[in-house]
Write a protein that holds these residues in place. Structure first.
Motif, PDB file in Angstrom:
ATOM      1  N   SER A  58       0.825  -1.209   0.000  1.00  0.00           N
ATOM      2  CA  SER A  58       0.000   0.000   0.000  1.00  0.00           C
ATOM      3  C   SER A  58       0.857   1.256   0.000  1.00  0.00           C
ATOM      4  O   SER A  58       2.048   1.220   0.363  1.00  0.00           O
ATOM      5  CB  SER A  58      -0.931   0.015   1.214  1.00  0.00           C
ATOM      6  N   ASP A  59       0.242   2.382  -0.383  1.00  0.00           N
ATOM      7  CA  ASP A  59       0.986   3.637  -0.473  1.00  0.00           C
ATOM      8  C   ASP A  59       1.378   4.202   0.889  1.00  0.00           C
ATOM      9  O   ASP A  59       2.009   5.264   0.955  1.00  0.00           O
ATOM     10  CB  ASP A  59       0.209   4.680  -1.283  1.00  0.00           C
ATOM     11  N   ASP A  60       1.033   3.512   1.966  1.00  0.00           N
ATOM     12  CA  ASP A  60       1.559   3.899   3.282  1.00  0.00           C
ATOM     13  C   ASP A  60       3.020   3.499   3.418  1.00  0.00           C
ATOM     14  O   ASP A  60       3.708   3.957   4.338  1.00  0.00           O
ATOM     15  CB  ASP A  60       0.751   3.235   4.402  1.00  0.00           C
ATOM     16  N   THR A  63       7.042   0.938   7.515  1.00  0.00           N
ATOM     17  CA  THR A  63       7.346   1.606   8.781  1.00  0.00           C
ATOM     18  C   THR A  63       8.311   0.750   9.582  1.00  0.00           C
ATOM     19  O   THR A  63       8.041  -0.430   9.832  1.00  0.00           O
ATOM     20  CB  THR A  63       6.072   1.842   9.608  1.00  0.00           C
ATOM     21  N   GLU A 177      -2.640  -6.183   6.575  1.00  0.00           N
ATOM     22  CA  GLU A 177      -1.795  -5.250   7.319  1.00  0.00           C
ATOM     23  C   GLU A 177      -1.047  -6.013   8.406  1.00  0.00           C
ATOM     24  O   GLU A 177      -1.671  -6.613   9.279  1.00  0.00           O
ATOM     25  CB  GLU A 177      -2.648  -4.137   7.934  1.00  0.00           C
TER      26      GLU A 177
END
Length: 205
Positions: A58-60, A63, A177
């Motif tokens: 995803s474009d997140d 992290t 996720e």
């Protein structure tokens, strides 16, 4: 030389800045391999062999989390600690995998071997989830790209420790996720870092 007001004249400080030494994670990738798989020798190329691509993320983006706990010791009669000890230090990686029908992605999300996800003669894949999952540690590789600048994280031992809900709805892409927790290898290392950056030119006066 003092000014007529008695204040010292200040000179403008030359602050060195270099935009190409910053990193914008504009692209990247993730791969997974069986536990014990060594880091690829060619660090500037996409891994091959046992390394299987997670595919679209995803474009997140990615992290890299750091979670630490510490204990402070304050001597009797003082109000400030004179020593602090780190009692827990955890490194995690988080991402959302969008290619949920990719075998390695299904394998990771459901803690089952990739070899179990073989379609039958009709092209249908079947599997089952157990109520007593076993540990599923594997080797992971994460790349972050920013033009010619890149950084690679090689994690020899890690597993998915958090999975979010999966939503199936019109106008929304389903995704897995994950939070991936790292564990120390035989050398006590959690993450091996490699990166390519422009040469730093320091200006000394």
């Amino acid at each position: 030389m003092p000014t007529t007001s008695g204040l010292k004249e200040l000179t403008m400080v030359n602050i060195i800045r270099a935009a190409d030494l910053s990193v914008v994670g504009s692209n990247g990738g993730a791969w997974c391999a069986p536990l014990g798989t060594a880091q690829p020798v060619n660090k500037e190329a996409a891994p091959t062999g046992a390394w299987l691509a997670i595919g679209a993320i995803s474009d997140d983006g990615l992290t890299n989390g750091v979670e630490e706990d510490s204990e402070s010791f304050t001597p009797w009669g003082q109000v400030s600690p004179f020593r602090t000890v780190t009692t827990s230090s955890v490194r995690t990686f988080s991402l959302t995998a969008w290619e949920t029908n990719r075998p390695i992605v299904r394998s990771l999300h459901n803690r089952i071997p990739v070899a179990d996800l073989v379609p039958d003669v009709d092209g249908i894949v079947t599997f089952s989830e157990t109520a007593t999952p076993t540990p599923d540690r594997r080797a992971w590789l994460f790349d972050v790209y920013d033009g010619t600048v890149w950084e690679r994280f090689y994690v020899p031992e890690a597993e998915i420790t958090e999975r979010s809900d999966v939503t199936y709805a019109q106008g929304e892409i389903a995704g897995y996720e994950w939070t991936i927790s790292t564990y120390p290898d035989s050398n006590g290392v959690l993450v091996y870092h490699s990166y390519m950056a422009p040469e730093v030119e320091e200006h000394l006066s």
